[in-house]
Write a protein that holds these residues in place. Structure first.
Motif, mmCIF file in Angstrom:
data_model
loop_
_atom_site.group_PDB
_atom_site.id
_atom_site.type_symbol
_atom_site.label_atom_id
_atom_site.label_comp_id
_atom_site.label_asym_id
_atom_site.label_seq_id
_atom_site.Cartn_x
_atom_site.Cartn_y
_atom_site.Cartn_z
ATOM 1 N N GLN A 99 0.822 -1.211 0.000
ATOM 2 C CA GLN A 99 0.000 0.000 0.000
ATOM 3 C C GLN A 99 0.854 1.258 0.000
ATOM 4 O O GLN A 99 0.524 2.245 -0.668
ATOM 5 N N ALA A 100 1.938 1.244 0.767
ATOM 6 C CA ALA A 100 2.808 2.425 0.825
ATOM 7 C C ALA A 100 3.404 2.730 -0.549
ATOM 8 O O ALA A 100 3.470 3.887 -0.966
ATOM 9 N N LEU A 101 3.811 1.682 -1.270
ATOM 10 C CA LEU A 101 4.363 1.900 -2.611
ATOM 11 C C LEU A 101 3.288 2.393 -3.564
ATOM 12 O O LEU A 101 3.547 3.248 -4.421
ATOM 13 N N THR A 102 2.079 1.871 -3.426
ATOM 14 C CA THR A 102 0.972 2.303 -4.280
ATOM 15 C C THR A 102 0.723 3.799 -4.130
ATOM 16 O O THR A 102 0.484 4.510 -5.114
ATOM 17 N N ILE A 103 0.787 4.290 -2.910
ATOM 18 C CA ILE A 103 0.526 5.702 -2.650
ATOM 19 C C ILE A 103 1.722 6.574 -3.024
ATOM 20 O O ILE A 103 1.575 7.637 -3.636
ATOM 21 N N ALA A 104 2.930 6.117 -2.666
ATOM 22 C CA ALA A 104 4.116 6.971 -2.794
ATOM 23 C C ALA A 104 4.651 7.063 -4.212
ATOM 24 O O ALA A 104 5.235 8.087 -4.587
ATOM 25 N N LEU A 105 4.467 6.002 -5.015
ATOM 26 C CA LEU A 105 5.065 5.967 -6.348
ATOM 27 C C LEU A 105 4.000 6.222 -7.417
ATOM 28 O O LEU A 105 3.198 5.347 -7.725
ATOM 29 N N PRO A 106 3.967 7.421 -7.980
ATOM 30 C CA PRO A 106 2.988 7.710 -9.038
ATOM 31 C C PRO A 106 3.213 6.838 -10.271
ATOM 32 O O PRO A 106 4.244 6.176 -10.407
ATOM 33 N N ASN A 107 2.259 6.880 -11.159
ATOM 34 C CA ASN A 107 2.300 6.022 -12.337
ATOM 35 C C ASN A 107 3.211 6.613 -13.418
ATOM 36 O O ASN A 107 2.777 6.922 -14.529
ATOM 37 N N TYR A 108 4.513 6.744 -13.068
ATOM 38 C CA TYR A 108 5.470 7.276 -14.024
ATOM 39 C C TYR A 108 5.586 6.371 -15.251
ATOM 40 O O TYR A 108 5.683 6.841 -16.384
ATOM 41 N N ALA A 109 5.616 5.068 -15.012
ATOM 42 C CA ALA A 109 5.959 4.120 -16.068
ATOM 43 C C ALA A 109 4.959 4.119 -17.212
ATOM 44 O O ALA A 109 5.341 4.013 -18.378
ATOM 45 N N ALA A 110 3.677 4.218 -16.893
ATOM 46 C CA ALA A 110 2.665 4.125 -17.952
ATOM 47 C C ALA A 110 2.000 5.461 -18.254
ATOM 48 O O ALA A 110 1.744 5.780 -19.412
ATOM 49 N N ALA A 111 1.716 6.248 -17.219
ATOM 50 C CA ALA A 111 0.997 7.505 -17.424
ATOM 51 C C ALA A 111 1.927 8.699 -17.596
ATOM 52 O O ALA A 111 1.566 9.682 -18.258
ATOM 53 N N GLY A 112 3.113 8.622 -17.012
ATOM 54 C CA GLY A 112 3.998 9.783 -17.016
ATOM 55 C C GLY A 112 4.410 10.252 -18.392
ATOM 56 O O GLY A 112 4.287 11.438 -18.727
ATOM 57 N N LEU A 113 4.895 9.319 -19.209
ATOM 58 C CA LEU A 113 5.431 9.719 -20.506
ATOM 59 C C LEU A 113 4.366 10.299 -21.439
ATOM 60 O O LEU A 113 4.577 11.383 -22.003
ATOM 61 N N PRO A 114 3.220 9.628 -21.642
ATOM 62 C CA PRO A 114 2.236 10.220 -22.558
ATOM 63 C C PRO A 114 1.703 11.568 -22.094
ATOM 64 O O PRO A 114 1.477 12.478 -22.900
ATOM 65 N N ILE A 115 1.519 11.730 -20.791
ATOM 66 C CA ILE A 115 1.010 13.001 -20.274
ATOM 67 C C ILE A 115 2.054 14.096 -20.439
ATOM 68 O O ILE A 115 1.760 15.196 -20.931
ATOM 69 N N MET A 116 3.301 13.809 -20.052
ATOM 70 C CA MET A 116 4.351 14.822 -20.134
ATOM 71 C C MET A 116 4.674 15.175 -21.586
ATOM 72 O O MET A 116 4.929 16.338 -21.909
ATOM 73 N N LEU A 117 4.661 14.174 -22.473
ATOM 74 C CA LEU A 117 4.902 14.458 -23.887
ATOM 75 C C LEU A 117 3.823 15.362 -24.461
ATOM 76 O O LEU A 117 4.108 16.279 -25.238
#
Length: 315
Positions: A99-117
């Motif tokens: 649970q701690a990892l779920t909260i602390a680590l945002p979805n960089y791997a899948a959501a980060g790149l398309p949103i930031m691009l």
């Protein structure tokens, strides 16, 4: 601006929904996802992380030091907070870590790149690579270590604490999901240039990481009942609101350029990631709350991420 937000968010929700409905309608067995999990966590995602970090120029990697620091401090602070709260509620160490990892680590791997691009263009690749490296080097191996210790302690074998800890550390850091971004970062900092055959070969499997990971997330979520209780609401508020606000506060303490501050805040505003759920599947640590947290955070991110984009990049 609304079109940019939709371009960034709609594909992500579509693929998660695709996996969710595939599981709900039993097109794919949503209770036996070990093989898909292995594809993502041992092959596709490590390949993607290695290429993303290794192909980042050394000068750019050094220039991203402030971004790394902001995200690292934020992730570890929220990880420690939720982990401690769950232990106080008598949760197991394994479930608390998931649970701690779920909260602390945002979805960089899948959501980060398309949103930031979609928001800032091609230069987003470096920012996302640094964010992924921070998540893979810090909270990820800590979670794996806790899960390894939990599994080692529950396997019925007799061993002293030092032996268990040594075995758990070795097993945790030897995971491809941890080794790949660490090795990629070292390659980047060394100034070495990878041969095009190496990068193109890894990119071929790495390209599957984002889509398959989102699909797998939906598949896993379809096997878990959604419950909206106080813990899920609190976790969603921490993930979607408290983290970006915390980063905003850090930028007032740590000297940060406006551009880097905007990137860090937007990355922190991303919905909860799926690593915790996938690690839970891999270690047989079931957490209904973690699944509900990802669902609630992802749904709410349509509003919170959109608001962050409008606030940080008005145009």
């Amino acid at each position: 601006m609304i079109e940019i937000i939709l371009q960034a968010l709609v594909p992500i929700f579509f693929v998660i929904a695709l996996g969710y409905f595939a599981g709900k309608h039993r097109t794919i067995d949503n209770h036996h996802v070990t093989e898909l999990n292995a594809l993502v966590m041992q092959f596709a995602l490590p390949a993607s992380l290695f290429v993303a970090t290794a192909t980042t120029a050394r000068e750019k990697m050094f220039a991203e030091g402030t971004l790394f620091l902001l995200l690292a401090v934020t992730m570890m602070a929220f990880y420690a907070i939720w982990y401690g709260l769950k232990l106080r509620d008598n949760a197991s160490h394994g479930e608390a870590a998931v649970q701690a990892l779920t909260i602390a680590l945002p979805n960089y791997a899948a959501a980060g790149l398309p949103i930031m691009l979609a928001v800032i263009g091609p230069q987003a690749t470096v920012h996302v690579a640094v964010a992924i490296a921070a998540g893979s080097i810090l909270p990820t191996p800590i979670t794996l270590l806790i899960l390894e210790l939990s599994r080692t302690g529950a396997d019925g074998t007799q061993s002293n604490a030092a032996t268990r800890l040594r075995k758990a550390v070795i097993d945790a850091v030897a995971k491809p999901i941890v080794l790949a971004p660490v090795c990629g970062t070292l390659v980047s900092l060394s100034g070495l240039q990878l041969d095009v055959l190496v990068t193109s070969s890894l990119q071929l499997i790495g390209q599957a990481a984002g889509g398959v990971a989102l699909f797998l997330t939906g598949l896993v979520l379809s096997s878990q009942p959604f419950q909206l209780d106080r813990q899920v609401v609190a976790a969603t508020l921490l993930s979607n609101l408290a983290q970006p606000l915390f980063v905003f506060g850090l930028t007032r303490v740590i000297p940060t350029s406006p551009d880097v501050a905007a990137v860090a805040i937007l990355l922190a505003a991303l919905p909860s990631g799926f690593f915790g759920i996938l690690f839970g599947v891999n270690y047989n640590v079931a957490s209904r709350e973690a699944g509900s947290m990802v669902i609630a955070s992802t749904i709410c991110s349509m509003v919170t991420v959109g608001a962050a984009i409008l606030f940080l990049y008005p145009r």
